[in-house]
Design an enzyme around this catalytic site. Structure first.
Site, PDB file in Angstrom:
ATOM      1  N   HIS A 253       0.716  -1.468  -0.095  1.00 20.57           N
ATOM      2  CA  HIS A 253      -0.031   0.113  -0.017  1.00 20.57           C
ATOM      3  C   HIS A 253       0.698   1.437   0.029  1.00 20.57           C
ATOM      4  O   HIS A 253       0.323   2.394  -0.162  1.00 20.57           O
ATOM      5  CB  HIS A 253      -0.911   0.088   1.435  1.00 20.57           C
ATOM      6  CG  HIS A 253      -2.104  -0.920   1.039  1.00 20.57           C
ATOM      7  ND1 HIS A 253      -3.556  -0.422   1.243  1.00 20.57           N
ATOM      8  CD2 HIS A 253      -2.366  -2.178   0.348  1.00 20.57           C
ATOM      9  CE1 HIS A 253      -4.113  -1.502   0.951  1.00 20.57           C
ATOM     10  NE2 HIS A 253      -3.699  -2.456   0.309  1.00 20.57           N
TER      11      HIS A 253
ATOM     12  N   SER B  43      -0.327  -0.889  -6.362  1.00 20.51           N
ATOM     13  CA  SER B  43      -0.249  -2.327  -6.988  1.00 20.51           C
ATOM     14  C   SER B  43       0.752  -1.768  -8.342  1.00 20.51           C
ATOM     15  O   SER B  43       0.390  -0.717  -8.921  1.00 20.51           O
ATOM     16  CB  SER B  43      -1.468  -3.169  -7.629  1.00 20.51           C
ATOM     17  OG  SER B  43      -2.163  -3.596  -6.468  1.00 20.51           O
TER      18      SER B  43
ATOM     19  N   LYS C 110     -14.385  -7.739  -8.362  1.00 21.00           N
ATOM     20  CA  LYS C 110     -13.457  -8.621  -9.261  1.00 21.00           C
ATOM     21  C   LYS C 110     -12.689  -9.800  -8.632  1.00 21.00           C
ATOM     22  O   LYS C 110     -12.766 -10.812  -8.988  1.00 21.00           O
ATOM     23  CB  LYS C 110     -12.555  -7.577  -9.886  1.00 21.00           C
ATOM     24  CG  LYS C 110     -11.756  -8.394 -11.238  1.00 21.00           C
ATOM     25  CD  LYS C 110     -10.769  -7.493 -12.029  1.00 21.00           C
ATOM     26  CE  LYS C 110     -10.201  -8.165 -13.001  1.00 21.00           C
ATOM     27  NZ  LYS C 110      -9.196  -7.426 -13.620  1.00 21.00           N
ATOM     28  N   ASP C 111     -12.528  -9.368  -7.255  1.00 20.20           N
ATOM     29  CA  ASP C 111     -11.946 -10.379  -6.324  1.00 20.20           C
ATOM     30  C   ASP C 111     -12.791 -11.535  -6.008  1.00 20.20           C
ATOM     31  O   ASP C 111     -12.706 -12.727  -5.722  1.00 20.20           O
ATOM     32  CB  ASP C 111     -11.164  -9.812  -5.025  1.00 20.20           C
ATOM     33  CG  ASP C 111      -9.932  -9.334  -5.657  1.00 20.20           C
ATOM     34  OD1 ASP C 111      -9.447  -9.471  -6.449  1.00 20.20           O
ATOM     35  OD2 ASP C 111      -9.376  -8.594  -4.454  1.00 20.20           O
TER      36      ASP C 111
ATOM     37  N   GLU D  42       5.896 -33.848  -1.239  1.00 20.40           N
ATOM     38  CA  GLU D  42       4.383 -33.195  -1.893  1.00 20.40           C
ATOM     39  C   GLU D  42       4.678 -32.599  -3.231  1.00 20.40           C
ATOM     40  O   GLU D  42       5.928 -32.170  -3.392  1.00 20.40           O
ATOM     41  CB  GLU D  42       3.950 -32.178  -0.745  1.00 20.40           C
ATOM     42  CG  GLU D  42       3.138 -32.835   0.373  1.00 20.40           C
ATOM     43  CD  GLU D  42       1.968 -33.363   0.015  1.00 20.40           C
ATOM     44  OE1 GLU D  42       1.805 -34.650  -0.480  1.00 20.40           O
ATOM     45  OE2 GLU D  42       0.877 -32.666   0.336  1.00 20.40           O
TER      46      GLU D  42
END
Lengths: 265, 416
Positions: free
Chosen positions: B213, B217, B241-242, B285
């Site tokens: 922040h 972005s 959108k998220d 894994e």
């Protein structure tokens, strides 16, 4: 407009292809260790709508009880769990009572009592050492998780149970070992367990080795994954809900974003 | 930014004394975000949601789990069979680990493609790599807890790596185990650490967000925001959108949990740990496979360990390895090709990590490992000197290419 929709399709494709490729790679990698492939059988419990066949499971329990249970335990299953494959309380009580478990009485002496529905399936041997001693050094594994503990478990189990054939002449089979075309290394300590009419099915089904192998596999698949039916049915509802939610949020997103998109085109 | 006006008197009263609502309004509501983010920017919030999901299911699982070599395996099976919806919680946790890594890997490759690690976001990137490292430690210890065959042998192989350290290696391994083999004390401490590390991750995630922040972005074009015309408030545009991205993610996640819950696991882990029986192939894994391949590609044990950790270490110094002033691969035609080569290389390493360490697989592992380090240590620093970048747009709002705005002009402008 046309270009834009192509872009949308591209985005979807990226999402899906990433997902599929990750799945494929993992699948690939874990399948790679197994050199033998097993005949693929139709199982009622495979697929996203799969359920167990109760009659087959009950016959499978009979095969387990009359054949397998002389050497193999089922220690994670309780007798009460048999309710899920269609037995009622009285039948389960009677089934459990055929076995005895150790307990301690009020004087502190170890005594035997009849098993109750709340007890776990009584194993044939008290411990691994005694199991090995009674089986020429080989340990008959507990079957509670056997279908999950082998890759392609149900097909493997079915193949193994029906895979006893005469050893090829160049293969030496030592005493106490048996030749099985689906066992890793082909030499297995377990003698062929299933023969024609090895059990007499209560429901009159003809007890061929193929039939018994299918039934006992269905029973053990349930023992490994008792949640399977509930899981898959819940899954369908959850996926349908999520599809609706995702679609709604997609259209909401398009509506909210419309002014932004229009501004700079 | 105007001060938010809260109508609710309780909110008003609290906010006057503790401006938590102003903070949230500022960071989650008005937070100016570049308006041109594509769907690859969804994966950050997805990673956060995956982390929260893991913590919640993990806490519930821990209420029913027994960290003891004699009971661990059976307590997990009790969760699967007798705890109400225990199977659901455990399968979410088990598959959640895989999906967390899928999301984070995509998030990292997005950062690589769009140059999100470049100034002034170096610390943001480094904190991210630290989160990856913590995730790997947490996932590794979590995989030990069910105390199946792969749990036990995976733990044995990986902890033994530390014995490669000269002089003190053996003592370190004994110290990690809390004894002379992987045993009850190892299981106990792994449970303890597996419980606490996720909260450390939460802490680093908060730092990651504070760093994010600070400058906001990055974006697909990779040029800085020039003003308010380039940004839109986070809410409602990116919240919705998220949410859409979350819906897509959850659909795939649910498909795995409900229909293929053991797809990404290994069947051997449904066999209880047995120190006397070694599995035919010890495979970690899937998300560790690329690193495992690098480990095995080096013929020397210590060398293998160093290269394996080196594969992560190069990520820490990446902001200084990459000399190009242009962030986004969209304007770096050669780098763009090599980016996809790196993706293919990592997938190849993952595949090789699952194969037996013999014959052609060893040779391929070495080539793939060599390329990985070549990419980071040679290509990143040197490519900018030979690559001719495409002209950059003037701003996010004017993506029309202008002849005047070349990469060099952009670079000088950035310096001011």
């Amino acid at each position: 407009m046309f270009l834009k929709s192509i872009k949308k399709v591209k985005v979807c494709l990226i999402y899906i292809s990433t997902f599929i490729s990750v799945f494929l790679i993992t699948n690939f990698s874990f399948a790679a260790g197994d050199k033998i492939s097993y005949p693929q059988k139709e199982w009622t419990f495979s697929g996203i709508t799969g359920t167990f066949d109760r009659a087959s499971q009950q016959r499978g329990l009979q095969v387990y009880k009359e054949v397998c249970s002389s050497c193999h335990g089922l220690r994670l299953l309780a007798y009460r769990n048999l309710k899920a494959i269609g037995y009622n309380d009285n039948e389960i009580k009677a089934f459990a009572a055929e076995n005895t478990v150790n307990t301690i009485d009020d004087e502190g002496e170890v005594i035997e009592r009849a098993a109750r529905p709340s007890d776990k399936f009584v194993s044939p041997y008290p411990n691994q050492q005694s199991a090995r001693a009674a089986n020429g050094g080989a340990y008959p594994p507990d079957l509670s998780l056997i279908v999950k503990a082998r890759s392609d478990g149900a097909n493997y189990l079915h193949a193994l149970l029906t895979g006893y054939v005469d050893a090829p002449s160049e293969k030496k089979v030592p005493d106490g070992m048996y030749y099985n075309k689906y066992y890793s290394g082909n030499l297995i300590g377990m003698p062929q367990p299933l023969y024609e009419d090895g059990v007499t099915y209560a429901d009159g089904t003809k007890a061929t080795p193929e039939q018994m192998a299918k039934d006992v596999t269905a029973f053990l698949a349930w023992a490994s994954e008792p949640e399977l039916e509930e899981r898959k049915q819940t899954g369908i509802a959850v996926i349908l809900f999520l599809l609706v939610l995702t679609l709604l949020s997609y259209f909401a997103m398009k509506k909210i974003w419309a002014p932004i998109k229009n501004r700079h085109v | 930014m105007s001060k938010p006006k809260f109508k609710n008197p309780v909110v008003k009263w609290i906010d006057y004394r503790l401006p938590i609502f102003t903070f949230m309004d500022h960071e989650l509501n008005h937070y100016p975000t570049p308006k041109n983010l594509n769907y690859f920017w969804n994966f950050g919030s997805l990673a956060g949601i995956a982390l929260v999901t893991m913590i919640i299911t993990g806490i519930v699982l821990s209420m029913n789990y027994t960290a003891h070599v004699d009971y661990a395996f059976d307590s997990v099976e009790r969760i699967m069979r007798d705890v109400n919806h225990g199977w659901l919680i455990r399968y979410i946790h088990m598959n959640g680990a895989s999906f967390f890594f899928i999301v984070v890997f995509i998030h990292i490759f997005r950062g690589l493609y769009y140059g999100s690690y470049k100034a002034p976001r170096e610390l943001l990137w480094i904190l991210g790599v630290l989160i990856l490292l913590l995730m790997m430690a947490t996932a590794f210890m979590g995989y030990v807890l069910p105390w199946g065959q792969m749990s036990f042998w995976g733990a044995t192989v990986i902890t033994n790596l530390f014995s490669a350290i000269p002089v003190v290696g053996e003592s370190i391994v004994t110290w990690l185990w809390g004894g002379f083999s992987v045993d009850n004390s190892t299981l106990n401490r792994f449970f303890s650490l597996h419980f606490v590390l996720p909260f450390v991750i939460v802490g680093v995630v908060i730092l990651h967000l504070i760093a994010l922040h600070r400058f906001g972005s990055n974006n697909p074009i990779g040029i800085d925001v020039k003003g308010t015309q380039d940004t839109i408030p986070f809410s409602p545009y990116y919240t919705i959108k998220d949410l859409f991205g979350l819906g897509v993610f959850l659909t795939f996640f649910a498909a795995a949990v409900f229909f293929f819950p053991n797809f990404m696991g290994h069947p051997d882990n449904y066999i209880e740990a047995n120190p006397m029986v070694t599995p035919a192939h010890i495979v970690p894994e899937w998300y560790f496979l690329p690193f495992y391949a690098i480990l095995r590609a080096i013929p020397d044990k210590l060398g293998g360990v160093l290269f394996m950790f080196g594969a992560i270490a190069v990520l820490f110094i990446l902001p200084w390895l990459d000399r190009s002033p242009v962030r986004s691969s969209q304007f770096r035609p050669i780098f763009k090709i090599f980016f996809w080569v790196l993706v293919a290389d990592c997938i190849l390493l993952g595949y090789l990590g699952a194969m037996p360490a013999e014959g052609i697989y060893v040779i391929l592992s070495r080539i793939a490992t060599a390329y990985y380090f070549f990419h980071f240590l040679v290509l990143f620093p040197l490519l900018p000197y030979i690559e001719k970048t495409k002209p950059l747009p003037i701003s996010i709002s004017e993506p029309v290419l202008s002849g005047a705005a070349t990469a060099s002009a952009f670079a000088t402008r950035e310096k001011k």
